[in-house]
Design an enzyme around this catalytic site. Sequence first.
Site, PDB file in Angstrom:
ATOM      1  N   GLU A  19       7.020  -4.380  -4.690  1.00 51.73           N
ATOM      2  CA  GLU A  19       7.844  -3.202  -4.967  1.00 51.73           C
ATOM      3  C   GLU A  19       8.414  -2.589  -3.683  1.00 51.73           C
ATOM      4  OE1 GLU A  19       3.440  -1.926  -5.326  1.00 51.73           O
ATOM      5  OE2 GLU A  19       4.687  -3.719  -5.563  1.00 51.73           O
ATOM      6  N   ARG A  20       7.975  -3.089  -2.518  1.00 47.49           N
ATOM      7  CA  ARG A  20       8.507  -2.553  -1.255  1.00 47.49           C
ATOM      8  C   ARG A  20       9.879  -3.128  -0.915  1.00 47.49           C
ATOM      9  NH1 ARG A  20       3.028  -3.132   2.483  1.00 47.49           N
ATOM     10  NH2 ARG A  20       1.638  -1.947   1.118  1.00 47.49           N
ATOM     11  N   GLU A  55      -7.572  -8.749   9.359  1.00 46.85           N
ATOM     12  CA  GLU A  55      -6.170  -9.135   9.486  1.00 46.85           C
ATOM     13  C   GLU A  55      -5.359  -7.866   9.730  1.00 46.85           C
ATOM     14  OE1 GLU A  55      -2.976 -11.972   7.193  1.00 46.85           O
ATOM     15  OE2 GLU A  55      -4.223 -10.670   5.957  1.00 46.85           O
ATOM     16  N   LYS A  77       6.954 -11.365 -10.259  1.00 47.38           N
ATOM     17  CA  LYS A  77       6.651  -9.966  -9.978  1.00 47.38           C
ATOM     18  C   LYS A  77       6.666  -9.816  -8.458  1.00 47.38           C
ATOM     19  CE  LYS A  77       4.146  -7.176  -8.713  1.00 47.38           C
ATOM     20  NZ  LYS A  77       4.383  -6.170  -7.568  1.00 47.38           N
ATOM     21  N   PHE A 104       5.284  -8.530   0.306  1.00 44.26           N
ATOM     22  CA  PHE A 104       6.457  -7.913   0.921  1.00 44.26           C
ATOM     23  C   PHE A 104       6.973  -8.695   2.116  1.00 44.26           C
ATOM     24  CE2 PHE A 104       3.043  -6.167   3.560  1.00 44.26           C
ATOM     25  CZ  PHE A 104       3.591  -6.251   4.836  1.00 44.26           C
ATOM     26  N   SER A 121      -3.156 -10.242   0.326  1.00 44.61           N
ATOM     27  CA  SER A 121      -4.403 -10.023   1.059  1.00 44.61           C
ATOM     28  C   SER A 121      -5.575 -10.680   0.334  1.00 44.61           C
ATOM     29  CB  SER A 121      -4.661  -8.525   1.204  1.00 44.61           C
ATOM     30  OG  SER A 121      -4.975  -7.952  -0.057  1.00 44.61           O
ATOM     31  N   CYS A 148       1.614 -14.292   7.412  1.00 40.57           N
ATOM     32  CA  CYS A 148       0.265 -14.820   7.180  1.00 40.57           C
ATOM     33  C   CYS A 148      -0.045 -15.979   8.112  1.00 40.57           C
ATOM     34  CB  CYS A 148       0.098 -15.254   5.718  1.00 40.57           C
ATOM     35  SG  CYS A 148       1.202 -16.582   5.215  1.00 40.57           S
TER      36      CYS A 148
END
Length: 500
Positions: A176-177, A385, A173, A149, A226, A281
Amino acid sequence: MTEIAHFINNARVAGTSGRSQPVFNPATGTSDTTVALASTAEVDTAVASALAAWPAWSATPALRRARVLDRFKTILWDRADQLAEAISAEHGKTHDDAVGEVTRGIEVVEFATSAPSFLKGEFSENVGTGVDSHMIRQSLGVVAGITPFNFPAMVPLWMFPVALACGNCFILKPSERDPSASLLMAEWLAEAGLPDGVFSVVQGDKEAVDALLHHPKVKAISFVGSTPIAQYIHQTGTANGKRVQALGGAKNHMVIMPDADLDMAAGALMGAAFGSAGERCMAISVAVPVTDAVADALIAKLVPQIEALKIGPSTDKASDMGPLVTKQHRDKVKNYIDAGEAEGATIVVDGRDFKQDKQGYADGYYLGGTLIDNVTPDMSIWKDEIFGPVLSVVRRQNYQEAIDLIHSHDYANGVAVFTRDGDVARAFSNEIEVGMVGINVPIPVPMAFHSFGGWKASIFGDHHMHGMEGVRFYTRIKTTTTRWPSGMRTASEFVMPTLG
């Protein structure tokens, strides 16, 4: 409510699974759209479309593929603001930050347009008497990308331009957020001349991810997210015979040496820790000042700057930082601050009680910038994190202690040192066991013609992203050895042939 769709065969395709979920505007906390969540059957449709398109696309000369990407690049430049607005509306980052994301993504498209150069093979004449040998790189087939996201445009752009330039067909893909950016890019690729089926977008959740991981015709998977999910993607994908590059989590440290320019270091930390609300990140989430004197002086410079952060919606051009992506994530970050306080750390600037007073935005997912001192390696705020606007200070008394601290962490994505000493800088760059290093550079993200990736639990797989590592990931080598008849008769040989 409007439903955000899939994109297959160069057209938006409504979902048929019967499943969807709301997409929120983090600045307001409201939703007026949903996103379709694909079934396995819908993923199969996208793969079938890509398989049908691959023979012709892979046979298209690299120069022509590059021209399509060059037209796409021009569209991206011309419509960067439009793409940035879509990003900000669903992610929450400021408009200027979103434009910066698009710009860094365009750099990878620029690199991908050099496909005729980086796909050149190798040729050796007369490797044996009358024998020549040459090597070429060929596409894999259908490949997929699963993206996070926090960079709904840039991270997909790390992947698909190189994959397409190499002759593959790509299925994206996205998260979805914030799914809308993916559809804009898909439509602009079609406008640039990309044939039907070469690029698809499948919206979805774990069902779509697992369908891609298990599909026998998907040859490679790229992932950013993640570490637990990266590990799952790598294990599942490789178990199903796929190439996988899976980039995971990070805990990026900045070492501030006693000779550093503290104004420069403090300014760098502000952007690196609090830009994009820390949802990067490559965010610097740990400052490591060497000596207490440096720590005290650094904190004195940081406190007024953190307290002065302008936090608001992307529609306010004065905003330095926007909201976090979801209410659940904001609450998770708050819980980390609570845990740090309970474990004995000192909350110097507390962002938990920040209230957004701009009309219409009170229910947004905002959190103030937070500075925590006296953090130790046994605390969860150092181990995990956090992915939010939280900067931890871990004091160390000398250079070696700082190095040892960094090496003791499971993650090894990015790191920086601020110093005026060339010997220290050179030693740090050579000795540090981290994938991306900055010397007086707070966020050492490589340019597109280099490659992006960390070490240790920050990556699973053998190849980093974009640059020549991306080319190697999205191609396979074929070597051909050739001898033409010359009137010579040769006797049969029953031993290992030696051509020299």
